[in-house]
Design a protein around this motif. Sequence first.
Motif, short mmCIF file in Angstrom:
data_model
loop_
_atom_site.label_atom_id
_atom_site.label_comp_id
_atom_site.label_asym_id
_atom_site.label_seq_id
_atom_site.Cartn_x
_atom_site.Cartn_y
_atom_site.Cartn_z
N PHE A 1 -16.60 12.39 -7.31
CA PHE A 1 -16.23 13.33 -6.26
C PHE A 1 -17.48 14.04 -5.72
O PHE A 1 -18.41 14.33 -6.45
N ILE B 1 -4.18 8.54 5.52
CA ILE B 1 -5.51 9.12 5.30
C ILE B 1 -6.20 9.28 6.65
O ILE B 1 -6.07 8.44 7.54
N THR C 1 -13.72 11.74 3.78
CA THR C 1 -14.89 10.92 4.07
C THR C 1 -15.42 11.19 5.47
O THR C 1 -14.65 11.31 6.42
N ASN D 1 -10.17 4.89 0.98
CA ASN D 1 -8.93 4.97 0.21
C ASN D 1 -8.47 6.39 -0.07
O ASN D 1 -7.42 6.59 -0.71
N THR D 2 -9.24 7.39 0.35
CA THR D 2 -8.85 8.78 0.10
C THR D 2 -9.43 9.66 1.19
O THR D 2 -10.37 9.25 1.91
N ALA D 3 -8.90 10.87 1.33
CA ALA D 3 -9.34 11.78 2.38
C ALA D 3 -10.70 12.39 2.05
O ALA D 3 -11.15 12.37 0.92
N GLU E 1 -13.58 6.90 -7.92
CA GLU E 1 -12.87 8.16 -7.76
C GLU E 1 -13.45 9.26 -8.64
O GLU E 1 -13.26 10.46 -8.35
N ARG F 1 -6.68 3.64 4.51
CA ARG F 1 -5.35 3.60 3.91
C ARG F 1 -4.39 4.46 4.73
O ARG F 1 -4.74 5.56 5.17
N ASP G 1 -13.47 5.33 -2.88
CA ASP G 1 -12.28 5.79 -3.59
C ASP G 1 -12.26 7.30 -3.77
O ASP G 1 -11.38 7.83 -4.45
N THR G 2 -13.23 7.99 -3.20
CA THR G 2 -13.26 9.45 -3.19
C THR G 2 -13.92 9.89 -1.90
O THR G 2 -14.62 9.10 -1.24
N GLY G 3 -13.67 11.16 -1.51
CA GLY G 3 -14.28 11.65 -0.29
C GLY G 3 -15.79 11.59 -0.37
O GLY G 3 -16.40 12.18 -1.27
#
Length: 481
Positions: free
Chosen positions: A371, A425, A410, A406-408, A368, A422, A389-391
Amino acid sequence: MTKHKSCWLSGFMAAVMLFTCLAVPIPAYITASAHWADASLTKLRDWGVMRGDQNGSMEPDRNITRSEFVSMVNRAFGYKKLGKQPFKDVAGTEWYANEINIGFNQGYFKGSSKSTASPNDSLTREEAAVLVGRNLMLTPDESENMIFKDGRKLSFWSRGIVTAAAKKGILKGEEDGRFRPQDPITRGEVGSMLERTIGTPVNQSGRRSLGMVHGNVMISAPDVELYDTTINGDLYITAGVDLGFVKLNNVRVTGQIIAAGAGVSNRDANSIILHNTTVAEMIIDSPNNVAISVRAEGDTNVGKAFVRTSAYLEDSCYNGNGIQAVEIDGEEGIRVDFTGNFKDVLLKSPKGMVALGRGSMKKLSVDEKAFGAMVNIDVDAFISELYLDTGTTVTGAGDVGYVKVNTAGTTMTMLPDKIEIRPGIVATIGGQQMNSKDAVLASTYPRILASYPKMRDIAPNTANSLVSTNKTGTMYWGITY
């Protein structure tokens, strides 16, 4: 006559004895007593790191000046590169002018301010420790310093490096357990510290074997091959190697390998080659941000490589050997290129990039902290597991077996075999916007949906077929009479 001869002989012997007594040299105990730092200073003088005054005295108890210290560090680490320097109190004609210039351009000497070097001022013990620590690429240890009784007197900017250097055994306190961080440091104390830091110097090009070494080894010359050597300490490959190469052949290091020097390519090969080499940890960190290339081959086994500046890593080992894990945690925007087969890679650098040109990765994780990260997978490359874990922007014509988002933010150009997103997302994968439900559907094997194919416009020689599938795939037709 006999009596006179006897008297003459007695007088002659007395004269001989008197002359002998007068001719005896001054006993050694009348000369100056030995200094506790003499052994270290003698080594540094023999290595060409330290010089005495006009009378040959090493002046161990005199406080060292900033210019003297920089000149010793430059010689110890093999630094020679000149450039521009901003210090107004260094005219350029002083004996130390080039040394200050080299120290500044090497990146470890910042001066007393942006425009002053204060070359003739004394140096404190904590300042000297930090300057050496920077050259050793030490990671600051932010835990409370319990090593020295006066550990809480360390300045906030020195505490981490001093603690790390003390744990390495480079720094020693006084007999009473104090470090005295703000006291001036003497030439003898600097000599002792540098002698422990260097350990065994390799400052000449060529092939050599050191056998069994107890302590550190420092390679500060280009084009060195070290073979059949066991190092019970750390191995430093300094920036003094510049763009030359270093080859380790049948070398075992019980501490760390710290690679701060060497370039991307040398004579159409990697700049650092590890052949049948074993080490638990390797640090790749160029003070000048020059990309360093490392190749692991044969029975080499590196437990973990910490990459802090841009680099090229190649692993052609077999039988499960090679670089077991890679952690990329450096400045913003660094790029690490990979070729070969890698097991576990972690990207933590903001806006960092991982590029797999050929080969495979068993697992790539984008932390994460990274970034704005980018991953490129070339056509001949494959990542078995990808955790985001990060875009992250994932490009290329290579393949991914499994991805977990796991996060927006991507975006992936390819369509992995299995996708997990996830809940809540949205990601763009294979040109499609997907949520968690779409990912489940896209992760099944390609299949024709129920009631398809449908035949339309059937004629004696032609027919149109309508097919609907759950995901993109390749369809094979068999036609019989």
